[in-house]
Each structure stands twice: as structure tokens, then as C-alpha cells.
Design an enzyme around this catalytic site. Structure first.
Site, PDB file in Angstrom:
ATOM      1  N   HIS A 127      -3.998   1.138  11.729  1.00 58.68           N
ATOM      2  CA  HIS A 127      -3.740  -0.142  12.385  1.00 58.68           C
ATOM      3  C   HIS A 127      -5.068  -0.802  12.774  1.00 58.68           C
ATOM      4  CE1 HIS A 127      -2.278  -3.225  14.859  1.00 58.68           C
ATOM      5  NE2 HIS A 127      -1.664  -2.555  15.809  1.00 58.68           N
ATOM      6  N   ASN A 183     -10.108  -3.032   2.642  1.00 60.53           N
ATOM      7  CA  ASN A 183      -9.868  -3.016   1.199  1.00 60.53           C
ATOM      8  C   ASN A 183     -11.190  -2.845   0.461  1.00 60.53           C
ATOM      9  OD1 ASN A 183      -7.089  -3.410   1.306  1.00 60.53           O
ATOM     10  ND2 ASN A 183      -7.225  -5.640   1.159  1.00 60.53           N
ATOM     11  N   HIS A 215       0.830  -1.218   0.000  1.00 63.42           N
ATOM     12  CA  HIS A 215       0.000   0.000   0.000  1.00 63.42           C
ATOM     13  C   HIS A 215       0.865   1.269   0.000  1.00 63.42           C
ATOM     14  CE1 HIS A 215      -3.851  -2.130   0.909  1.00 63.42           C
ATOM     15  NE2 HIS A 215      -3.037  -2.980   1.494  1.00 63.42           N
TER      16      HIS A 215
HETATM   17 FE1  HDD Z   1      -2.342  -4.894   5.592  1.00 59.08          FE
HETATM   18  C1  HDD Z   1      -0.919  -1.857   5.245  1.00 59.08           C
HETATM   19  C2  HDD Z   1      -5.322  -3.648   4.393  1.00 59.08           C
HETATM   20  C3  HDD Z   1      -3.736  -8.063   5.638  1.00 59.08           C
HETATM   21  C4  HDD Z   1       0.403  -6.073   7.070  1.00 59.08           C
HETATM   22  N1  HDD Z   1      -2.989  -3.109   4.941  1.00 59.08           N
HETATM   23  C5  HDD Z   1      -2.245  -1.961   4.885  1.00 59.08           C
HETATM   24  C6  HDD Z   1      -3.044  -0.890   4.400  1.00 59.08           C
HETATM   25  C7  HDD Z   1      -4.293  -1.392   4.152  1.00 59.08           C
HETATM   26  C8  HDD Z   1      -4.252  -2.792   4.495  1.00 59.08           C
HETATM   27  C9  HDD Z   1      -5.487  -0.646   3.609  1.00 59.08           C
HETATM   28  C10 HDD Z   1      -2.578   0.531   4.168  1.00 59.08           C
HETATM   29  C11 HDD Z   1      -2.926   1.419   5.327  1.00 59.08           C
HETATM   30  C12 HDD Z   1      -2.541   2.837   5.014  1.00 59.08           C
HETATM   31  O1  HDD Z   1      -3.163   3.436   4.130  1.00 59.08           O
HETATM   32  O2  HDD Z   1      -1.581   3.317   5.608  1.00 59.08           O
HETATM   33  N2  HDD Z   1      -4.131  -5.710   5.035  1.00 59.08           N
HETATM   34  C13 HDD Z   1      -5.250  -5.006   4.670  1.00 59.08           C
HETATM   35  C14 HDD Z   1      -6.382  -5.907   4.626  1.00 59.08           C
HETATM   36  C15 HDD Z   1      -5.933  -7.134   4.967  1.00 59.08           C
HETATM   37  C16 HDD Z   1      -4.521  -7.017   5.238  1.00 59.08           C
HETATM   38  C17 HDD Z   1      -7.798  -5.489   4.279  1.00 59.08           C
HETATM   39  C18 HDD Z   1      -6.685  -8.430   5.089  1.00 59.08           C
HETATM   40  C19 HDD Z   1      -7.912  -8.509   5.455  1.00 59.08           C
HETATM   41  N3  HDD Z   1      -1.765  -6.739   6.189  1.00 59.08           N
HETATM   42  C20 HDD Z   1      -2.491  -7.905   6.176  1.00 59.08           C
HETATM   43  C21 HDD Z   1      -1.773  -8.957   6.854  1.00 59.08           C
HETATM   44  C22 HDD Z   1      -0.599  -8.393   7.282  1.00 59.08           C
HETATM   45  C23 HDD Z   1      -0.611  -7.013   6.855  1.00 59.08           C
HETATM   46  C24 HDD Z   1      -2.269 -10.376   7.035  1.00 59.08           C
HETATM   47  C25 HDD Z   1       0.525  -9.019   8.044  1.00 59.08           C
HETATM   48  C26 HDD Z   1       0.407 -10.038   8.834  1.00 59.08           C
HETATM   49  N4  HDD Z   1      -0.542  -4.128   5.975  1.00 59.08           N
HETATM   50  C27 HDD Z   1       0.435  -4.787   6.649  1.00 59.08           C
HETATM   51  C28 HDD Z   1       1.634  -3.918   6.938  1.00 59.08           C
HETATM   52  C29 HDD Z   1       1.183  -2.527   6.374  1.00 59.08           C
HETATM   53  C30 HDD Z   1      -0.173  -2.839   5.796  1.00 59.08           C
HETATM   54  C31 HDD Z   1       2.904  -4.468   6.445  1.00 59.08           C
HETATM   55  C32 HDD Z   1       2.156  -1.838   5.436  1.00 59.08           C
HETATM   56  C33 HDD Z   1       2.224  -0.406   5.880  1.00 59.08           C
HETATM   57  C34 HDD Z   1       1.460  -0.349   7.095  1.00 59.08           C
HETATM   58  O3  HDD Z   1       1.005  -1.605   7.422  1.00 59.08           O
HETATM   59  O4  HDD Z   1       1.250   0.647   7.761  1.00 59.08           O
HETATM   60  O5  HDD Z   1       1.882  -3.869   8.296  1.00 59.08           O
END
Ligand code: HDD
Length: 687
Positions: A346, A155, A82
Site C-alpha cells: 500500500h 512500477n 497485478h
Molecule cells: Fe496500483 C495494485 C502500482 C496506480 C489501485 N498497484 C498495485 C500493485 C502495484 C501497483 C505494483 C501490486 C502490488 C502487489 O504486488 O501486491 N498502481 C501502481 C502504480 C501506480 C498505480 C505505480 C501509479 C503510479 N493503483 C493506481 C491507482 C489506483 C490503484 C491510481 C486506484 C486509484 N493498485 C490498485 C489496487 C491494487 C493495486 C486496485 C490491486 C491489488 C492491490 O491494490 O493490492 O488497489
């Protein structure tokens, strides 16, 4: 509403508790003397201090050193998923008290308003990726409630690829550009992604969603948002229900078509952020309703899917969606880095009245987000203006890199006598967060629950719910994506996976990508149900805020066009005058129009519809350029209107009688009405 009214309305809505808080951090540099960060006035910002006119630079030049050293550290790590996103402020308004379901403070009273910040994003691309690539869109909302921040980090698709957070790094490694050559940027059309899908059956339903038009949205203003996971709502009596959160755009859910999306990527790689920014600036505030689906505690096992499995949705026909409020995005950020880049969202940020469930994907996410934000933004990221709650916050956290709250006093521990045992904790009855006491028991195991093993029924449900047009787009998407996969076995494995969902689809894809239809041993799911709410053809179709390209040349019929432009604006259609060159063009009655863009600076794919007016001395080049616009819009099924010379140009192309093409020599009222209705319909698939 006139532009001026819109602006006034905008100013009215601008101030909420969060914006007021942020304003204390705004700095306006206009008309100010330039200084160093230490406050020393600067006399020359163009030349470094050097020994003699042509001599070497001097290390003592503190102005140069400060400027460059700061510049050298301007970038922070981009989000590992993202990375490319765009944010806006707004307000959420509760329709009616939801106190029977939840004690969450922001859902207690009709009309209650809560400031929000939303960041929309795409998953795969780096910060500089083009915005119309096929990808899931993130829809992440921070509610600044009076009892702390609640983040709904979702999402635009209601399910996910995997069931357990431990697989997330694998999914993302497969999705991102391949590590040996860092190709392709922001796209799923490559071997490693499809190898992952073909090797992980749990991704089957998500695979169908991402091959649908959902992953090439028309704008952030026309996407749905889903919390995806099953959460709990808990009311003041301590009663809990299971819940899924949905955002639904008031303008309906609309998508691009693939050929258009690819061309927009070149014509305007910032297509989605520009659309959001412009509409908010113009006072056309994007709106989304918040809905919840609720399952009572006792009904947890009444469904043919496990409600804790994030690869499953709850069909709205089985679990109805109740709308509980509306969000309006009414203010762009002042500074993209300070707000959009530093915002830390978060799914673990919850408030009293909302709680987690044992969904293993949700539980996995709870670790990852804080961890990544400490790495990306820094230990004290929660103190940054965009991340602070609007309610008071006090605790004994201290120090760490770049802490800028100055905590007074000698006490930084609990329990204490010296500060009267403050800051003090409060019980649930006074707003303290108390975790819902759900019963947990079982052996420690590493395995997938048997109730999580049906991967094909809902994939089939989705396929059954698509109209013919949508199904043909899915076939086209698979053919494109797998067509870019080099290794035939990888294509074959995905075709075999599709075979579990629809044998005819798998066979058609196999034919397109040069592999065998699925083996006879592969059984297609026998689900016959469909869920009509999943089809984009059942969404709302409105003319509001759609963009109309109007091709005009000198000598056009002034009266007819003026009244038509008025009618378009009444329904909030947005006209853009396009001609050979910038400046003014003059009508037959002496009226003038300002040209918004030229054939060179714009492109037909950037508009939702086309009106060709022409003028009385159109040359061959003009006719050729107009012809390009007409053909492109026609091929993308978009509404086309032609008046005066424009009608003749359309007739010459032999498409005047085709659906969604409206012509009139003089531009009558009936023609205007037909054209506006055509715009609202948006696409004429029966062309
Ligand atoms: Fe995630 C970012 C949505 C599963 C780990 N995620 C991130 C963002 C969105 C989502 C919208 C961007 C937020 C922003 O605009 O700053 N992610 C989802 C959805 C998931 C999902 C809807 C499943 C239902 N994500 C998911 C899993 C993991 C992560 C299973 C790890 C175990 N996601 C992350 C992250 C991010 C992230 C690596 C990258 C940057 C951040 O968090 O701030 O931690």
C-alpha cells in the site's frame, strides 16, 4: 563462488528480524501423523465413510466434510490488477546516513540493514497469464523498518497513464479483456485499450514507454523500479524536500525482443518467476540500488513540468539521482499463498521521515489499496504473518473476522484511567508520526490544473532519447498493437495522437495499420532535448547469470569443453547442456557430461546465448535441431559460438562472418574470451 559457498552464504543471510518472526508460523509436515484441523488422528484418507461397500456416503463423515469444505474455499479473489506476481525476501542496506534529508529510521546509519519483501507483477493478466506478455511490471517493496512498515509500491516505468485516481477504473476496464467475450488475456493489443489511449491525451507519454522494450523485460532481475509519485522526505529539524524513488538493477536493465517474448510465452509461461526463483536458490542474489532525486521546497516551480503530475518524470540530467542503498533478494518464500498472495502492499504505508504530496494520483491510490485488501484478504489482513511489522504494535482495534491476536485486559479505548491511559501516544520527538504541515488553500473544484496540460513534451523527450534500434522496436510495437485493433477509427485516433509526438513515426505506423497519416493541423512537439539515461543502450552490460545453451553430442572434445565450461563459470555464466536425450554423453577422452535438457524439452528462446559443440557422430536429426537453435539465436541477435563440429554447422548456414558469431575448430583461449565478451554484450544489433 562455488555452489556450496553460495549455499553457505545464503544460509548466513537468511535470518533477519522478519524471517525470524515468520519462522514462528512455519509448519513442517514431514514425518508427522495426519490429523484433522481439530487434531484428531486420521486412519484413512482415501475412502469416505459409506453405508456398505457400495452404499451411499454418510453425512457424519467429519473428515470428508472438513477436507472438502476447506478445499472449496481455498481461493481468494485475485488482485484486480497485478494479479500475477512473484515475491522474495531480502535485505536493504543503507550506504550512508541520509539524516540531512530524512529522519526515516532505516536511512540513518551506514551499513544499517532492514528486512524487505518484494513482489514483482504484471498489471493486466489474470493469475494464470503468461509472463512475457507486453505489460508494465509492478515492483512493490515492503520495508520492515524499526518504526513500522514502509511500502514503495511502484512500477518499472517512471510515469503513469493518468493524472487523477478517479480515472483508474476506466483505464483498467479498457485494459482488461473485453467484457463481452473476455478476450484478450493480459494484453493491450485490442480495441478498448487503444480507444482509451486515443481518447485521453494525458496517456501520450506512457503510451511511448509501453511501446518500448521496457514492457518486455528479460527478467525481474533486470528491471528498474520507480515510486512514480513525488513524495516528501522530512528530516529531524522538520525540513522537507520533494523526492522521487528509483530502484536500479545491478545487472543493468535488459529486455527481450518481441518475437522472442511471444515464443517464450509458449515455451515457458513461468519464465520470470522461474528465473527469479532459480537465481535465488542458486545463490545468485538479485541486487538493486535505491536512488533518490531531490527537489528543494523553494524549487518546486523551477521546471517546465509540474512536479505533482504523475505523467511526468524528472530527467536525471536536470535532477541527478543519488544512490542511497542497496537491496539484495536472498530468500524465496516458503509458501507462495501465505506470503506472496497474502502480502498487502500500500503506497499509504509510510513511516516518520517520509510523507505524501498533493499528487492527485497518489492521493487517489491512498483510498484504493486498503479497501481492496479488506475485500481480498479480510478485515484483519494486517495481522497475517507476512504483513506484520517487526516493531511492537499496539492499539485499540478489536475484533473483526478472523482476528487472531488475543488482546488481554478490559480496556479497548482511549483516553482511559483503568489502564493508565495505555497504549499511549507519543509526540514527534519520540517517534510519533506527525504529518508535514504543508500549506493548503483554494476553492473546492473538479478540474485538471493548467500546469498538468502539457502532454506531449515529455513524450517527445522520450522518443528523442531512443536509439535507432529502440525507435524501430517502438514502430514495430505500435504496428502490432494497432494491427490487432478492429475499428479503423480507433487506429486513426491513436495515429493522430502519435502525430503530436513524432510525425514520421505516426506516418510509418499509419502505413502499417492501413489508416491516414495525421492531419496537417496536428502539430508535432518542438522539444529537441533528449535524456540519455532513458535509453536501454546506456545501461550496464555484464555476463553474470546469463544462460548459455551448449549443444553437445557423444564424442565431443572433452578437454576443450571442460576448460571452456570452467571459464564460463568464473564469470558466472550459466551453461546448460542440451542434447538429443537425457542422461550422460561421453567425450573423446572418456569424460562424461550430464544433459540438462533435450531439443524436445527446451527451446532456444530460453537462453541468452548459444555454443554449438556437436560430437563425432552427429546424425541428420541432430544437425537439424542444432540448426534450429542457431537460426533462432541468430535472428534474435544473440551471441553464438561454434567449436569442433559445431563450427562446421554454423559455417554451413553461411553466418560465420556475421557480428556476434565466433568460431574455432579447437576452442582456443582467444575464442573463449571472445565468446564471453560477446555474451556480456548480449545482442548484436548490427547483424
Ligand atoms: Fe496500483 C495494485 C502500482 C496506480 C489501485 N498497484 C498495485 C500493485 C502495484 C501497483 C505494483 C501490486 C502490488 C502487489 O504486488 O501486491 N498502481 C501502481 C502504480 C501506480 C498505480 C505505480 C501509479 C503510479 N493503483 C493506481 C491507482 C489506483 C490503484 C491510481 C486506484 C486509484 N493498485 C490498485 C489496487 C491494487 C493495486 C486496485 C490491486 C491489488 C492491490 O491494490 O493490492 O488497489
Amino acid at each position: 563462488m562455488s555452489d556450496q559457498d553460495n549455499q553457505q552464504e545464503k544460509r548466513k543471510q537468511d535470518d533477519n528480524k522478519k524471517i525470524d518472526q515468520l519462522k514462528k508460523f512455519y509448519r513442517d509436515n514431514t514425518d508427522k501423523i495426519m490429523t484433522t484441523d481439530e487434531g484428531v488422528k486420521i486412519s484413512n484418507d482415501e475412502n469416505t465413510l459409506s453405508a456398505g461397500d457400495r452404499g451411499p456416503q454418510l453425512l457424519e463423515d467429519f473428515m470428508y466434510r472438513e477436507k472438502l469444505a476447506h478445499f472449496d474455499r481455498e481461493r481468494i479473489p485475485e488482485r484486480n490488477v497485478h494479479a500475477r506476481g512473484y515475491g522474495a525476501h531480502g535485505v536493504f542496506e543503507c550506504y550512508e546516513s541520509q539524516s540531512d534529508l530524512t529522519k526515516a529510521h532505516f536511512l540513518q546509519k551506514a551499513g544499517q540493514q532492514t528486512p524487505v519483501f518484494v513482489r514483482f507483477s504484471q498489471v493486466a493478466g489474470s493469475k494464470g497469464a503468461n509472463e512475457t506478455l507486453r505489460d508494465v511490471r509492478g515492483f512493490a517493496t515492503k520495508f520492515y523498518t524499526n518504526e513500522g512498515n514502509f511500502d514503495l509500491v511502484g512500477n518499472n516505468i517512471p510515469i503513469f497513464f493518468i493524472q487523477d485516481g478517479i480515472k483508474f477504473p476506466d483505464l483498467i476496464h479498457a485494459l482488461k479483456p473485453e467484457p463481452n467475450n473476455e478476450i484478450p488475456q493480459g494484453q493491450t493489443a485490442h480495441d478498448t485499450f487503444w480507444d482509451f489511449i486515443g481518447s485521453n491525451e494525458e496517456s501520450a507519454a506512457m503510451m511511448m514507454w509501453i511501446m518500448s522494450d521496457r514492457t518486455i523485460p528479460r527478467s525481474f532481475r533486470t528491471i528498474q523500479g520507480f515510486g512514480v509519485h513525488t513524495f516528501r522526505l522530512v528530516n529531524a529539524e522538520g525540513k522537507s524536500v520533494f523526492c522521487k524513488f528509483h530502484w536500479r538493477p545491478v545487472l543493468g536493465i535488459h529486455s527481450l525482443i518481441w518475437n522472442e517474448a511471444q515464443k517464450i510465452g509458449g515455451a515457458d509461461p513461468d519464465f520470470h518467476r522461474r528465473d527469479l526463483w532459480e537465481n535465488i536458490e542458486q545463490g545468485f542474489y538479485p541486487e538493486y540500488e535505491l536512488g533518490v532525486q531531490v527537489i528543494e521546497e523553494g524549487q518546486e516551480f523551477d521546471f517546465d513540468f509540474d512536479i505533482l503530475d504523475a505523467t511526468k518524470l524528472w530527467p536525471e540530467e536536470e535532477v541527478p539521482l543519488q544512490m542511497i542503498g542497496k537491496m539484495t533478494l536472498n530468500k524465496n518464500v516458503e509458501n507462495v499463498f501465505a506470503e506472496t498472495e497474502q502480502v498487502a502492499l500500500h503506497p499509504g504505508n509510510i513511516v516518520p521521515g517520509i510523507d505524501f504530496t498533493n499528487d492527485p494520483l497518489l492521493q487517489g491510490r491512498l483510498f484504493s489499496y486498503t479497501d481492496t485488501q479488506i475485500y481480498r484478504v479480510g478485515t484483519n489482513f494486517k495481522q497475517l504473518p507476512i504483513n506484520r511489522p517487526v516493531c511492537p504494535f499496539h492499539n485499540n482495534h478489536r475484533d473483526g473476522s478472523q482476528r487472531y491476536i488475543i488482546d488481554k485486559g478490559q480496556v479497548a479505548y482511549h483516553q482511559n484511567y483503568l489502564a493508565g491511559n495505555t497504549p499511549y501516544t507519543v509526540p514527534g520527538s519520540q517517534g510519533g508520526f506527525v504529518t508535514y504541515p504543508s500549506l493548503v488553500e483554494g476553492l473546492k473544484v473538479r478540474k485538471t490544473a493548467p500546469s498538468f496540460l502539457d502532454h506531449f513534451s515529455q513524450a517527445r523527450l522520450f522518443w528523442n532519447s531512443m536509439t535507432d534500434v529502440e525507435q524501430s522496436h517502438i514502430l514495430q510495437a505500435f504496428s502490432f498493437e494497432l494491427g490487432k485493433v478492429n475499428v479503423p477509427e480507433v487506429r486513426q485516433r491513436v495515429v493522430n495522437l502519435i502525430g503530436h509526438i513524432s510525425r514520421p513515426l505516426a506516418t510509418a505506423v499509419a502505413e502499417q495499420v492501413g489508416v491516414e497519416p495525421p492531419d496537417k493541423s496536428i502539430k508535432q512537439s518542438d522539444v529537441t532535448k533528449s535524456s540519455p539515461t532513458l535509453s536501454l543502450m546506456n545501461t550496464k552490460f555484464l555476463p553474470n547469470t546469463l544462460k548459455v545453451a551448449i549443444i553437445v553430442g557423444n564424442g565431443y572434445g572433452g578437454n576443450a569443453l571442460e576448460s571452456l565450461l570452467e571459464s564460463l563459470k568464473e564469470v558466472e555464466l550459466k551453461p546448460y547442456i542440451i542434447s538429443e536425450r537425457l542422461g550422460e554423453i561421453t567425450a573423446d577422452n572418456g569424460d562424461t557430461l550430464n544433459v540438462d535438457a533435450t531439443f524436445l524439452t527446451t527451446s532456444p528462446v530460453l537462453y541468452d546465448g548459444l555454443l554449438v559443440v556437436g560430437g563425432d557422430h552427429i546424425n541428420d536429426q541432430f544437425a537439424y535441431e542444432a540448426g534450429n537453435f542457431i537460426t533462432e539465436q541468430f535472428n534474435h541477435y544473440k551471441p553464438i559460438g561454434g567449436m569442433e563440429e559445431g563450427a562446421t554447422l554454423i559455417q554451413q548456414l553461411g553466418i560465420a562472418n556475421r557480428p556476434g558469431v565466433f568460431i574455432s575448430q579447437s576452442g582456443s583461449r582467444q575464442f573463449t574470451r571472445q565468446f564471453i565478451d560477446g555474451m556480456a554484450k548480449q545482442r548484436f544489433w548490427d547483424r
